[in-house]
Write a protein that holds these residues in place. Structure first.
Motif, PDB file in Angstrom:
ATOM      1  N   GLY A  22      25.925  48.053  45.457  1.00  0.00           N
ATOM      2  CA  GLY A  22      26.956  47.709  46.311  1.00  0.00           C
ATOM      3  C   GLY A  22      27.063  46.456  46.974  1.00  0.00           C
ATOM      4  O   GLY A  22      28.395  45.724  46.826  1.00  0.00           O
ATOM      5  N   LEU A  23      26.006  45.740  46.983  1.00  0.00           N
ATOM      6  CA  LEU A  23      26.125  44.441  47.326  1.00  0.00           C
ATOM      7  C   LEU A  23      26.582  43.383  46.171  1.00  0.00           C
ATOM      8  O   LEU A  23      27.487  42.594  46.656  1.00  0.00           O
ATOM      9  N   CYS A  66      31.848  40.815  44.415  1.00  0.00           N
ATOM     10  CA  CYS A  66      33.066  40.683  43.361  1.00  0.00           C
ATOM     11  C   CYS A  66      34.436  40.708  44.236  1.00  0.00           C
ATOM     12  O   CYS A  66      35.466  39.918  43.826  1.00  0.00           O
ATOM     13  N   LEU A  67      34.391  41.832  44.994  1.00  0.00           N
ATOM     14  CA  LEU A  67      35.455  42.158  45.555  1.00  0.00           C
ATOM     15  C   LEU A  67      36.075  40.913  46.655  1.00  0.00           C
ATOM     16  O   LEU A  67      37.207  40.429  46.546  1.00  0.00           O
ATOM     17  N   TYR A  68      34.958  40.336  47.119  1.00  0.00           N
ATOM     18  CA  TYR A  68      35.130  38.898  48.326  1.00  0.00           C
ATOM     19  C   TYR A  68      35.857  37.763  47.081  1.00  0.00           C
ATOM     20  O   TYR A  68      36.741  37.218  47.720  1.00  0.00           O
ATOM     21  N   PHE A  69      35.090  37.922  45.801  1.00  0.00           N
ATOM     22  CA  PHE A  69      35.769  36.836  45.141  1.00  0.00           C
ATOM     23  C   PHE A  69      36.969  36.869  44.734  1.00  0.00           C
ATOM     24  O   PHE A  69      38.013  35.886  44.555  1.00  0.00           O
ATOM     25  N   PRO A  78      36.823  42.714  55.974  1.00  0.00           N
ATOM     26  CA  PRO A  78      36.143  43.998  56.538  1.00  0.00           C
ATOM     27  C   PRO A  78      37.397  45.254  55.979  1.00  0.00           C
ATOM     28  O   PRO A  78      36.932  46.276  55.722  1.00  0.00           O
ATOM     29  N   LEU A  79      38.578  44.984  56.118  1.00  0.00           N
ATOM     30  CA  LEU A  79      39.582  45.957  56.082  1.00  0.00           C
ATOM     31  C   LEU A  79      39.547  46.200  54.346  1.00  0.00           C
ATOM     32  O   LEU A  79      39.563  47.426  53.908  1.00  0.00           O
ATOM     33  N   ILE A  80      39.502  45.174  53.563  1.00  0.00           N
ATOM     34  CA  ILE A  80      39.414  45.552  52.160  1.00  0.00           C
ATOM     35  C   ILE A  80      38.087  46.274  51.717  1.00  0.00           C
ATOM     36  O   ILE A  80      38.251  47.121  51.071  1.00  0.00           O
ATOM     37  N   ASP A  81      37.315  45.939  52.339  1.00  0.00           N
ATOM     38  CA  ASP A  81      35.708  46.690  52.229  1.00  0.00           C
ATOM     39  C   ASP A  81      35.946  47.961  52.757  1.00  0.00           C
ATOM     40  O   ASP A  81      35.476  49.091  51.937  1.00  0.00           O
ATOM     41  N   LEU A 112      28.504  34.199  47.445  1.00  0.00           N
ATOM     42  CA  LEU A 112      29.592  35.031  48.079  1.00  0.00           C
ATOM     43  C   LEU A 112      28.933  36.109  48.612  1.00  0.00           C
ATOM     44  O   LEU A 112      29.768  36.493  49.790  1.00  0.00           O
ATOM     45  N   SER A 113      27.903  36.810  48.606  1.00  0.00           N
ATOM     46  CA  SER A 113      27.159  37.721  49.409  1.00  0.00           C
ATOM     47  C   SER A 113      27.153  37.138  50.752  1.00  0.00           C
ATOM     48  O   SER A 113      27.281  37.650  51.847  1.00  0.00           O
ATOM     49  N   ILE A 114      26.438  35.607  50.923  1.00  0.00           N
ATOM     50  CA  ILE A 114      26.158  35.210  52.141  1.00  0.00           C
ATOM     51  C   ILE A 114      27.458  35.020  52.905  1.00  0.00           C
ATOM     52  O   ILE A 114      27.612  34.962  54.245  1.00  0.00           O
ATOM     53  N   VAL A 115      28.388  34.345  52.105  1.00  0.00           N
ATOM     54  CA  VAL A 115      29.560  34.236  52.827  1.00  0.00           C
ATOM     55  C   VAL A 115      30.146  35.204  53.446  1.00  0.00           C
ATOM     56  O   VAL A 115      30.778  35.163  54.555  1.00  0.00           O
ATOM     57  N   ARG A 116      29.992  36.468  52.810  1.00  0.00           N
ATOM     58  CA  ARG A 116      30.631  37.583  53.299  1.00  0.00           C
ATOM     59  C   ARG A 116      29.870  38.072  54.560  1.00  0.00           C
ATOM     60  O   ARG A 116      30.525  38.221  55.580  1.00  0.00           O
ATOM     61  N   GLY A 117      28.609  37.881  54.404  1.00  0.00           N
ATOM     62  CA  GLY A 117      27.862  38.205  55.715  1.00  0.00           C
ATOM     63  C   GLY A 117      28.227  37.406  57.006  1.00  0.00           C
ATOM     64  O   GLY A 117      28.366  37.757  57.911  1.00  0.00           O
ATOM     65  N   TRP A 118      28.397  35.731  56.546  1.00  0.00           N
ATOM     66  CA  TRP A 118      28.858  34.777  57.567  1.00  0.00           C
ATOM     67  C   TRP A 118      30.217  35.275  58.041  1.00  0.00           C
ATOM     68  O   TRP A 118      30.632  35.082  59.119  1.00  0.00           O
ATOM     69  N   LYS A 119      31.378  35.826  57.255  1.00  0.00           N
ATOM     70  CA  LYS A 119      32.663  36.039  57.728  1.00  0.00           C
ATOM     71  C   LYS A 119      32.447  37.232  58.612  1.00  0.00           C
ATOM     72  O   LYS A 119      33.207  37.200  59.504  1.00  0.00           O
ATOM     73  N   TYR A 120      31.627  38.153  58.487  1.00  0.00           N
ATOM     74  CA  TYR A 120      31.457  39.297  59.303  1.00  0.00           C
ATOM     75  C   TYR A 120      30.931  38.761  60.617  1.00  0.00           C
ATOM     76  O   TYR A 120      31.258  39.363  61.733  1.00  0.00           O
TER      77      TYR A 120
END
Lengths: 407, 148
Positions: free
Chosen positions: A45-46, A51-54, A66-69, A185-193
Motif C-alpha cells: 500500500g505504501l 506510485c499514485l502520488y507520482f 488525499p482525495l485521490i487516495d 515520494l512517500s515522505i513527500v506524501r506524508g508531508w503533504k498530509y
C-alpha cells in the motif's frame, strides 16, 4: 498534523490490504492469514501510494492527493467486495480458497516453549525499539546518504511545488537524481498530509519499513511454517544490529529489503492456493516492481524475478547461438577491463567518461539475450493455472519433447 | 532422545545469541547517549544556514564558496582526504532547497561558508565577490560584481 499523517498511512494500509483481498480472495481467514495480509498489504500500500502520488505530479493534481487516495481506496474496496461476493458463491459449491482455514493443518500452538520464545521476542523487540530511538536522537536527519539523497530529494519535490520538474535538470548529479522515487515520494506524501516538512516523517517511514520487514518475516513464517519458526526468524533479524541501525539511518535499503522479502514470500502462496495461483504471482510481480521503484539494485532483482516467474525456455535450435552470444557478452567486458588497466590514462577519469557508454553499447544485446532465455509471460500465466509438475520454471523438458514431436 | 536435546540446544543457542546481540546494541546506545551533543551537527548546521533563506529568492540558483577552492570539495571527498567540506556544501543545499546551490562562485549571489576558516588570500577579489551580508559564524552572502 500527526493525525493527518496517520490518515495517510491508514489509507495506504487499507488500499494495500484491499489489494491482497482482490488478488488473494479468501472467505475464511485465520489470524496468521490476516496478519500476513496486514504486513504484505501495508508495505505494498505504501509503495502503490507513492506510485499514485507520482502519477498525480505531472497531472498537476498533487494538491488533491488525499482525495485521490480516498477515491483509490474506495475503488479497491468496491472491487474487493465484488470479488468477495463472487468467492462466497463459489464456497457454496465448495472450492479451495486462497488462504484456507489452516487451523487443522497447524501443530498445536500455545505450548510452554512457544510462550517463552514469544516473551523473549517481545523483550528483544522492545530493546530494538530502544536502540532505534537512540539512533534517531543521535541522527534525527538520518545518516549521510539520507540527507544527501533520499530526504534531499523529498525536500526538493515538496518545496518546489509545481516546478518539481526543474530539479531533475538542475545539474545536481552528485545527489543522484536518477535514483528511484518510492521513498522520497512517500515522505513527500506524508508531508503533504501533515502540512509541513517535519523531520519526524522520514523517521516515521524508517521505523515503519523496519517494523513491516520484521512483521512480514514473522507472519510469513507463522503462516507458511510454524509460529515458533516465525519468532526465531524474527529474533535473528532483530539480532542483526545492522538491520536496526540501517533502519534508523533513513536510507532506502530496508524498504528495498521489505519489497524483496514480500516478493519471495508471495512466491510461496501459489502452491498453497490451487484455486487461484495467478493472484499471488501478480502481487509478487507488483512487489518486485516496487523493488525497482525503491533502489536501482531493485532493477536487477526485478529482472531475476521476472525470469523466475516467466521461466526459462531454451529452444534446441537456439542453444548454440545463446552460448555464443553469452560468451561474447561476457568476454567483451573482460577485454574492456584489460584495456582500462593497460592504457596510461587516469583510471578514474577514463572510467567516469566512458564506462557507461560501453555498457550502453552492450545493453540492447543483453536485453535480447535475456528475452531469448526467458519464457513468454502468457506461457507462465497458463502454467500458473495448471497444477502439477508442469507448472514451474523447471518444466522445460516435457515442453521440449513436445516441440520436437511437432517438428 | 538426542534429536530432542539437539533441537533444544539449537533454539537455546539462537535465543542466547540474538538476545546478546540485541541487548548489547541497546547497551552501547544507552552508554553513548549521555555523550551525545544536545543538538546533532546536521540540525546545528541547518539552523545556521537557514538564516540565509529570507535573503534569497524562493527559487533559482546561488553560488557557493568555502575555505578551499570549489574544485577541491568533491576531489577531497573522492580521495577520502576530507569529507567535511563536501558535508558542509551538501547541508547548505539540503537547507536551502528548492534553491539550487551551485558549487561555483560564478553566480550573481554567492553563499560563503567559512566555518573552517577564511579562503586563500585574493580568492574573493579574483572572483569579484563583494560582501552583501555577514551573518556571523563564518556565513557570508556575497554579490558578484564582475567577471574575473
Amino acid at each position: 498534523m500527526i493525525a493527518f499523517f496517520l490518515v495517510a498511512l491508514l489509507l495506504s494500509l487499507i488500499s494495500g490490504v484491499l489489494a491482497t483481498f482482490i488478488f488473494l480472495p479468501s472467505p475464511r481467514n485465520d489470524l496468521q492469514g490476516l496478519l500476513l495480509r496486514l504486513f504484505v498489504g501495508g508495505g505494498l500500500g505504501l509503495g502503490l501510494s507513492a506510485c499514485l502520488y507520482f502519477l498525480s505530479l505531472p497531472a498537476g493534481l498533487s494538491g488533491y492527493i488525499p482525495l485521490i487516495d480516498l477515491a483509490a481506496c474506495m475503488a479497491l474496496g468496491l472491487i474487493a467486495y465484488v470479488f468477495r461476493e463472487r468467492g462466497r458463491r463459489e464456497v457454496e459449491c465448495p472450492a479451495e480458497s486462497q488462504l484456507q482455514d489452516r487451523k487443522a493443518a497447524l501443530p498445536k500452538t500455545g505450548s510452554k516453549l512457544e510462550t517463552w520464545i514469544a516473551t523473549i521476542f517481545a523483550v528483544e523487540l522492545l530493546a530494538s525499539l530502544g536502540s532505534f530511538l537512540v539512533a534517531f536522537l543521535k541522527e534525527p536527519h538520518g545518516k549521510w546518504d539520507a540527507w544527501l539523497i533520499w530526504n534531499m530529494h523529498a525536500r526538493f519535490l515538496y518545496r518546489s511545488g509545481e516546478a518539481w520538474r526543474e530539479v531533475f535538470a538542475g545539474g545536481m548529479e552528485w545527489s543522484h537524481w536518477d535514483y528511484p522515487l518510492l521513498l522520497p515520494l512517500s515522505i513527500v506524501r506524508g508531508w503533504k498530509y501533515s502540512g509541513n516538512d517535519s523531520i519526524y516523517i522520514p523517521a516515521a517511514f524508517a521505523l515503519l519499513f523496519t517494523l513491516l520487514t520484521l512483521g512480514l518475516l514473522l507472519c510469513a513464517l507463522m503462516f507458511l511454517r510454524r509460529r515458533i519458526q516465525g519468532y526465531l526468524a524474527a529474533m535473528i533479524l532483530l539480532g542483526t544490529p545492522l538491520f536496526i541501525m540501517m533502519g534508523a539511518s533513513q536510507l532506502a535499503d530496508v524498504p528495498l529489503a521489505f519489497f524483496m522479502l514480500a516478493t519471495l514470500v508471495l512466491l510461496f502462496l501459489p502452491a498453497r492456493s490451487p484455486g487461484n495461483r495467478s493472484g499471488a504471482l501478480v502481487l509478487s510481480g507488483i512487489a518486485a516492481g516496487l523493488c525497482a521503484w525503491t533502489k536501482n539494485e531493485g532493477l536487477l532483482f526485478l529482472l531475476i524475478v521476472y525470469l523466475l516467474l516467466a521461466g526459462a525456455r531454451i529452444d534446441d535450435r537456439d542453444r548454440t547461438g545463446l552460448v555464443r552470444t553469452a560468451a561474447v557478452l561476457l568476454l567483451t567486458p573482460a577485454g574492456y577491463f584489460f584495456v582500462y588497466v593497460l592504457t596510461p590514462l587516469d583510471l578514474g577519469y577514463h572510467l567516469a567518461t566512458s564506462l557507461n557508454r560501453l555498457f550502453l553499447q552492450l545493453w540492447p544485446s543483453v536485453i535480447f539475450l535475456f528475452f531469448m532465455v526467458a519464457g513468454a509471460p502468457e506461457r507462465a500465466a497458463s502454467a500458473g493455472e495448471r497444477p502439477g509438475p508442469g507448472a514451474g520454471p523447471g518444466s522445460s523438458m516435457p515442453e521440449k519433447r513436445r516441440r520436437r514431436r511437432v517438428r | 532422545m538426542i534429536a530432542k536435546y539437539r533441537a533444544t540446544a539449537g533454539w537455546l543457542l539462537l535465543v542466547v545469541l540474538t538476545g546478546y546481540a540485541v541487548l548489547n546494541l541497546l547497551w552501547q546506545n544507552i552508554r553513548s547517549y549521555p555523550d551525545l551533543p544536545e543538538t546533532d551537527p546536521v540540525t546545528i548546521h541547518e539552523a545556521r544556514i537557514a538564516q540565509l533563506r529570507p535573503l534569497l529568492s524562493p527559487s533559482g540558483a546561488v553560488g557557493y564558496v568555502t575555505t578551499v577552492e570549489n574544485g577541491e570539495i568533491f576531489a577531497a571527498e573522492k580521495t577520502f582526504a576530507n569529507v567535511e567540506f563536501l558535508a558542509q556544501y551538501v547541508l547548505t543545499q539540503y537547507t536551502l532547497a528548492p534553491r539550487i546551490v551551485r558549487n561555483s562562485p560564478d553566480l550573481p549571489l554567492v553563499v560563503g561558508n567559512f566555518i573552517d576558516g577564511p579562503p586563500a588570500p585574493g580568492f574573493l577579489e579574483k572572483n569579484g565577490l563583494v560582501l552583501l551580508r555577514d551573518l556571523g559564524d563564518g556565513l557570508i552572502l556575497y554579490r558578484r560584481e564582475r567577471k574575473p
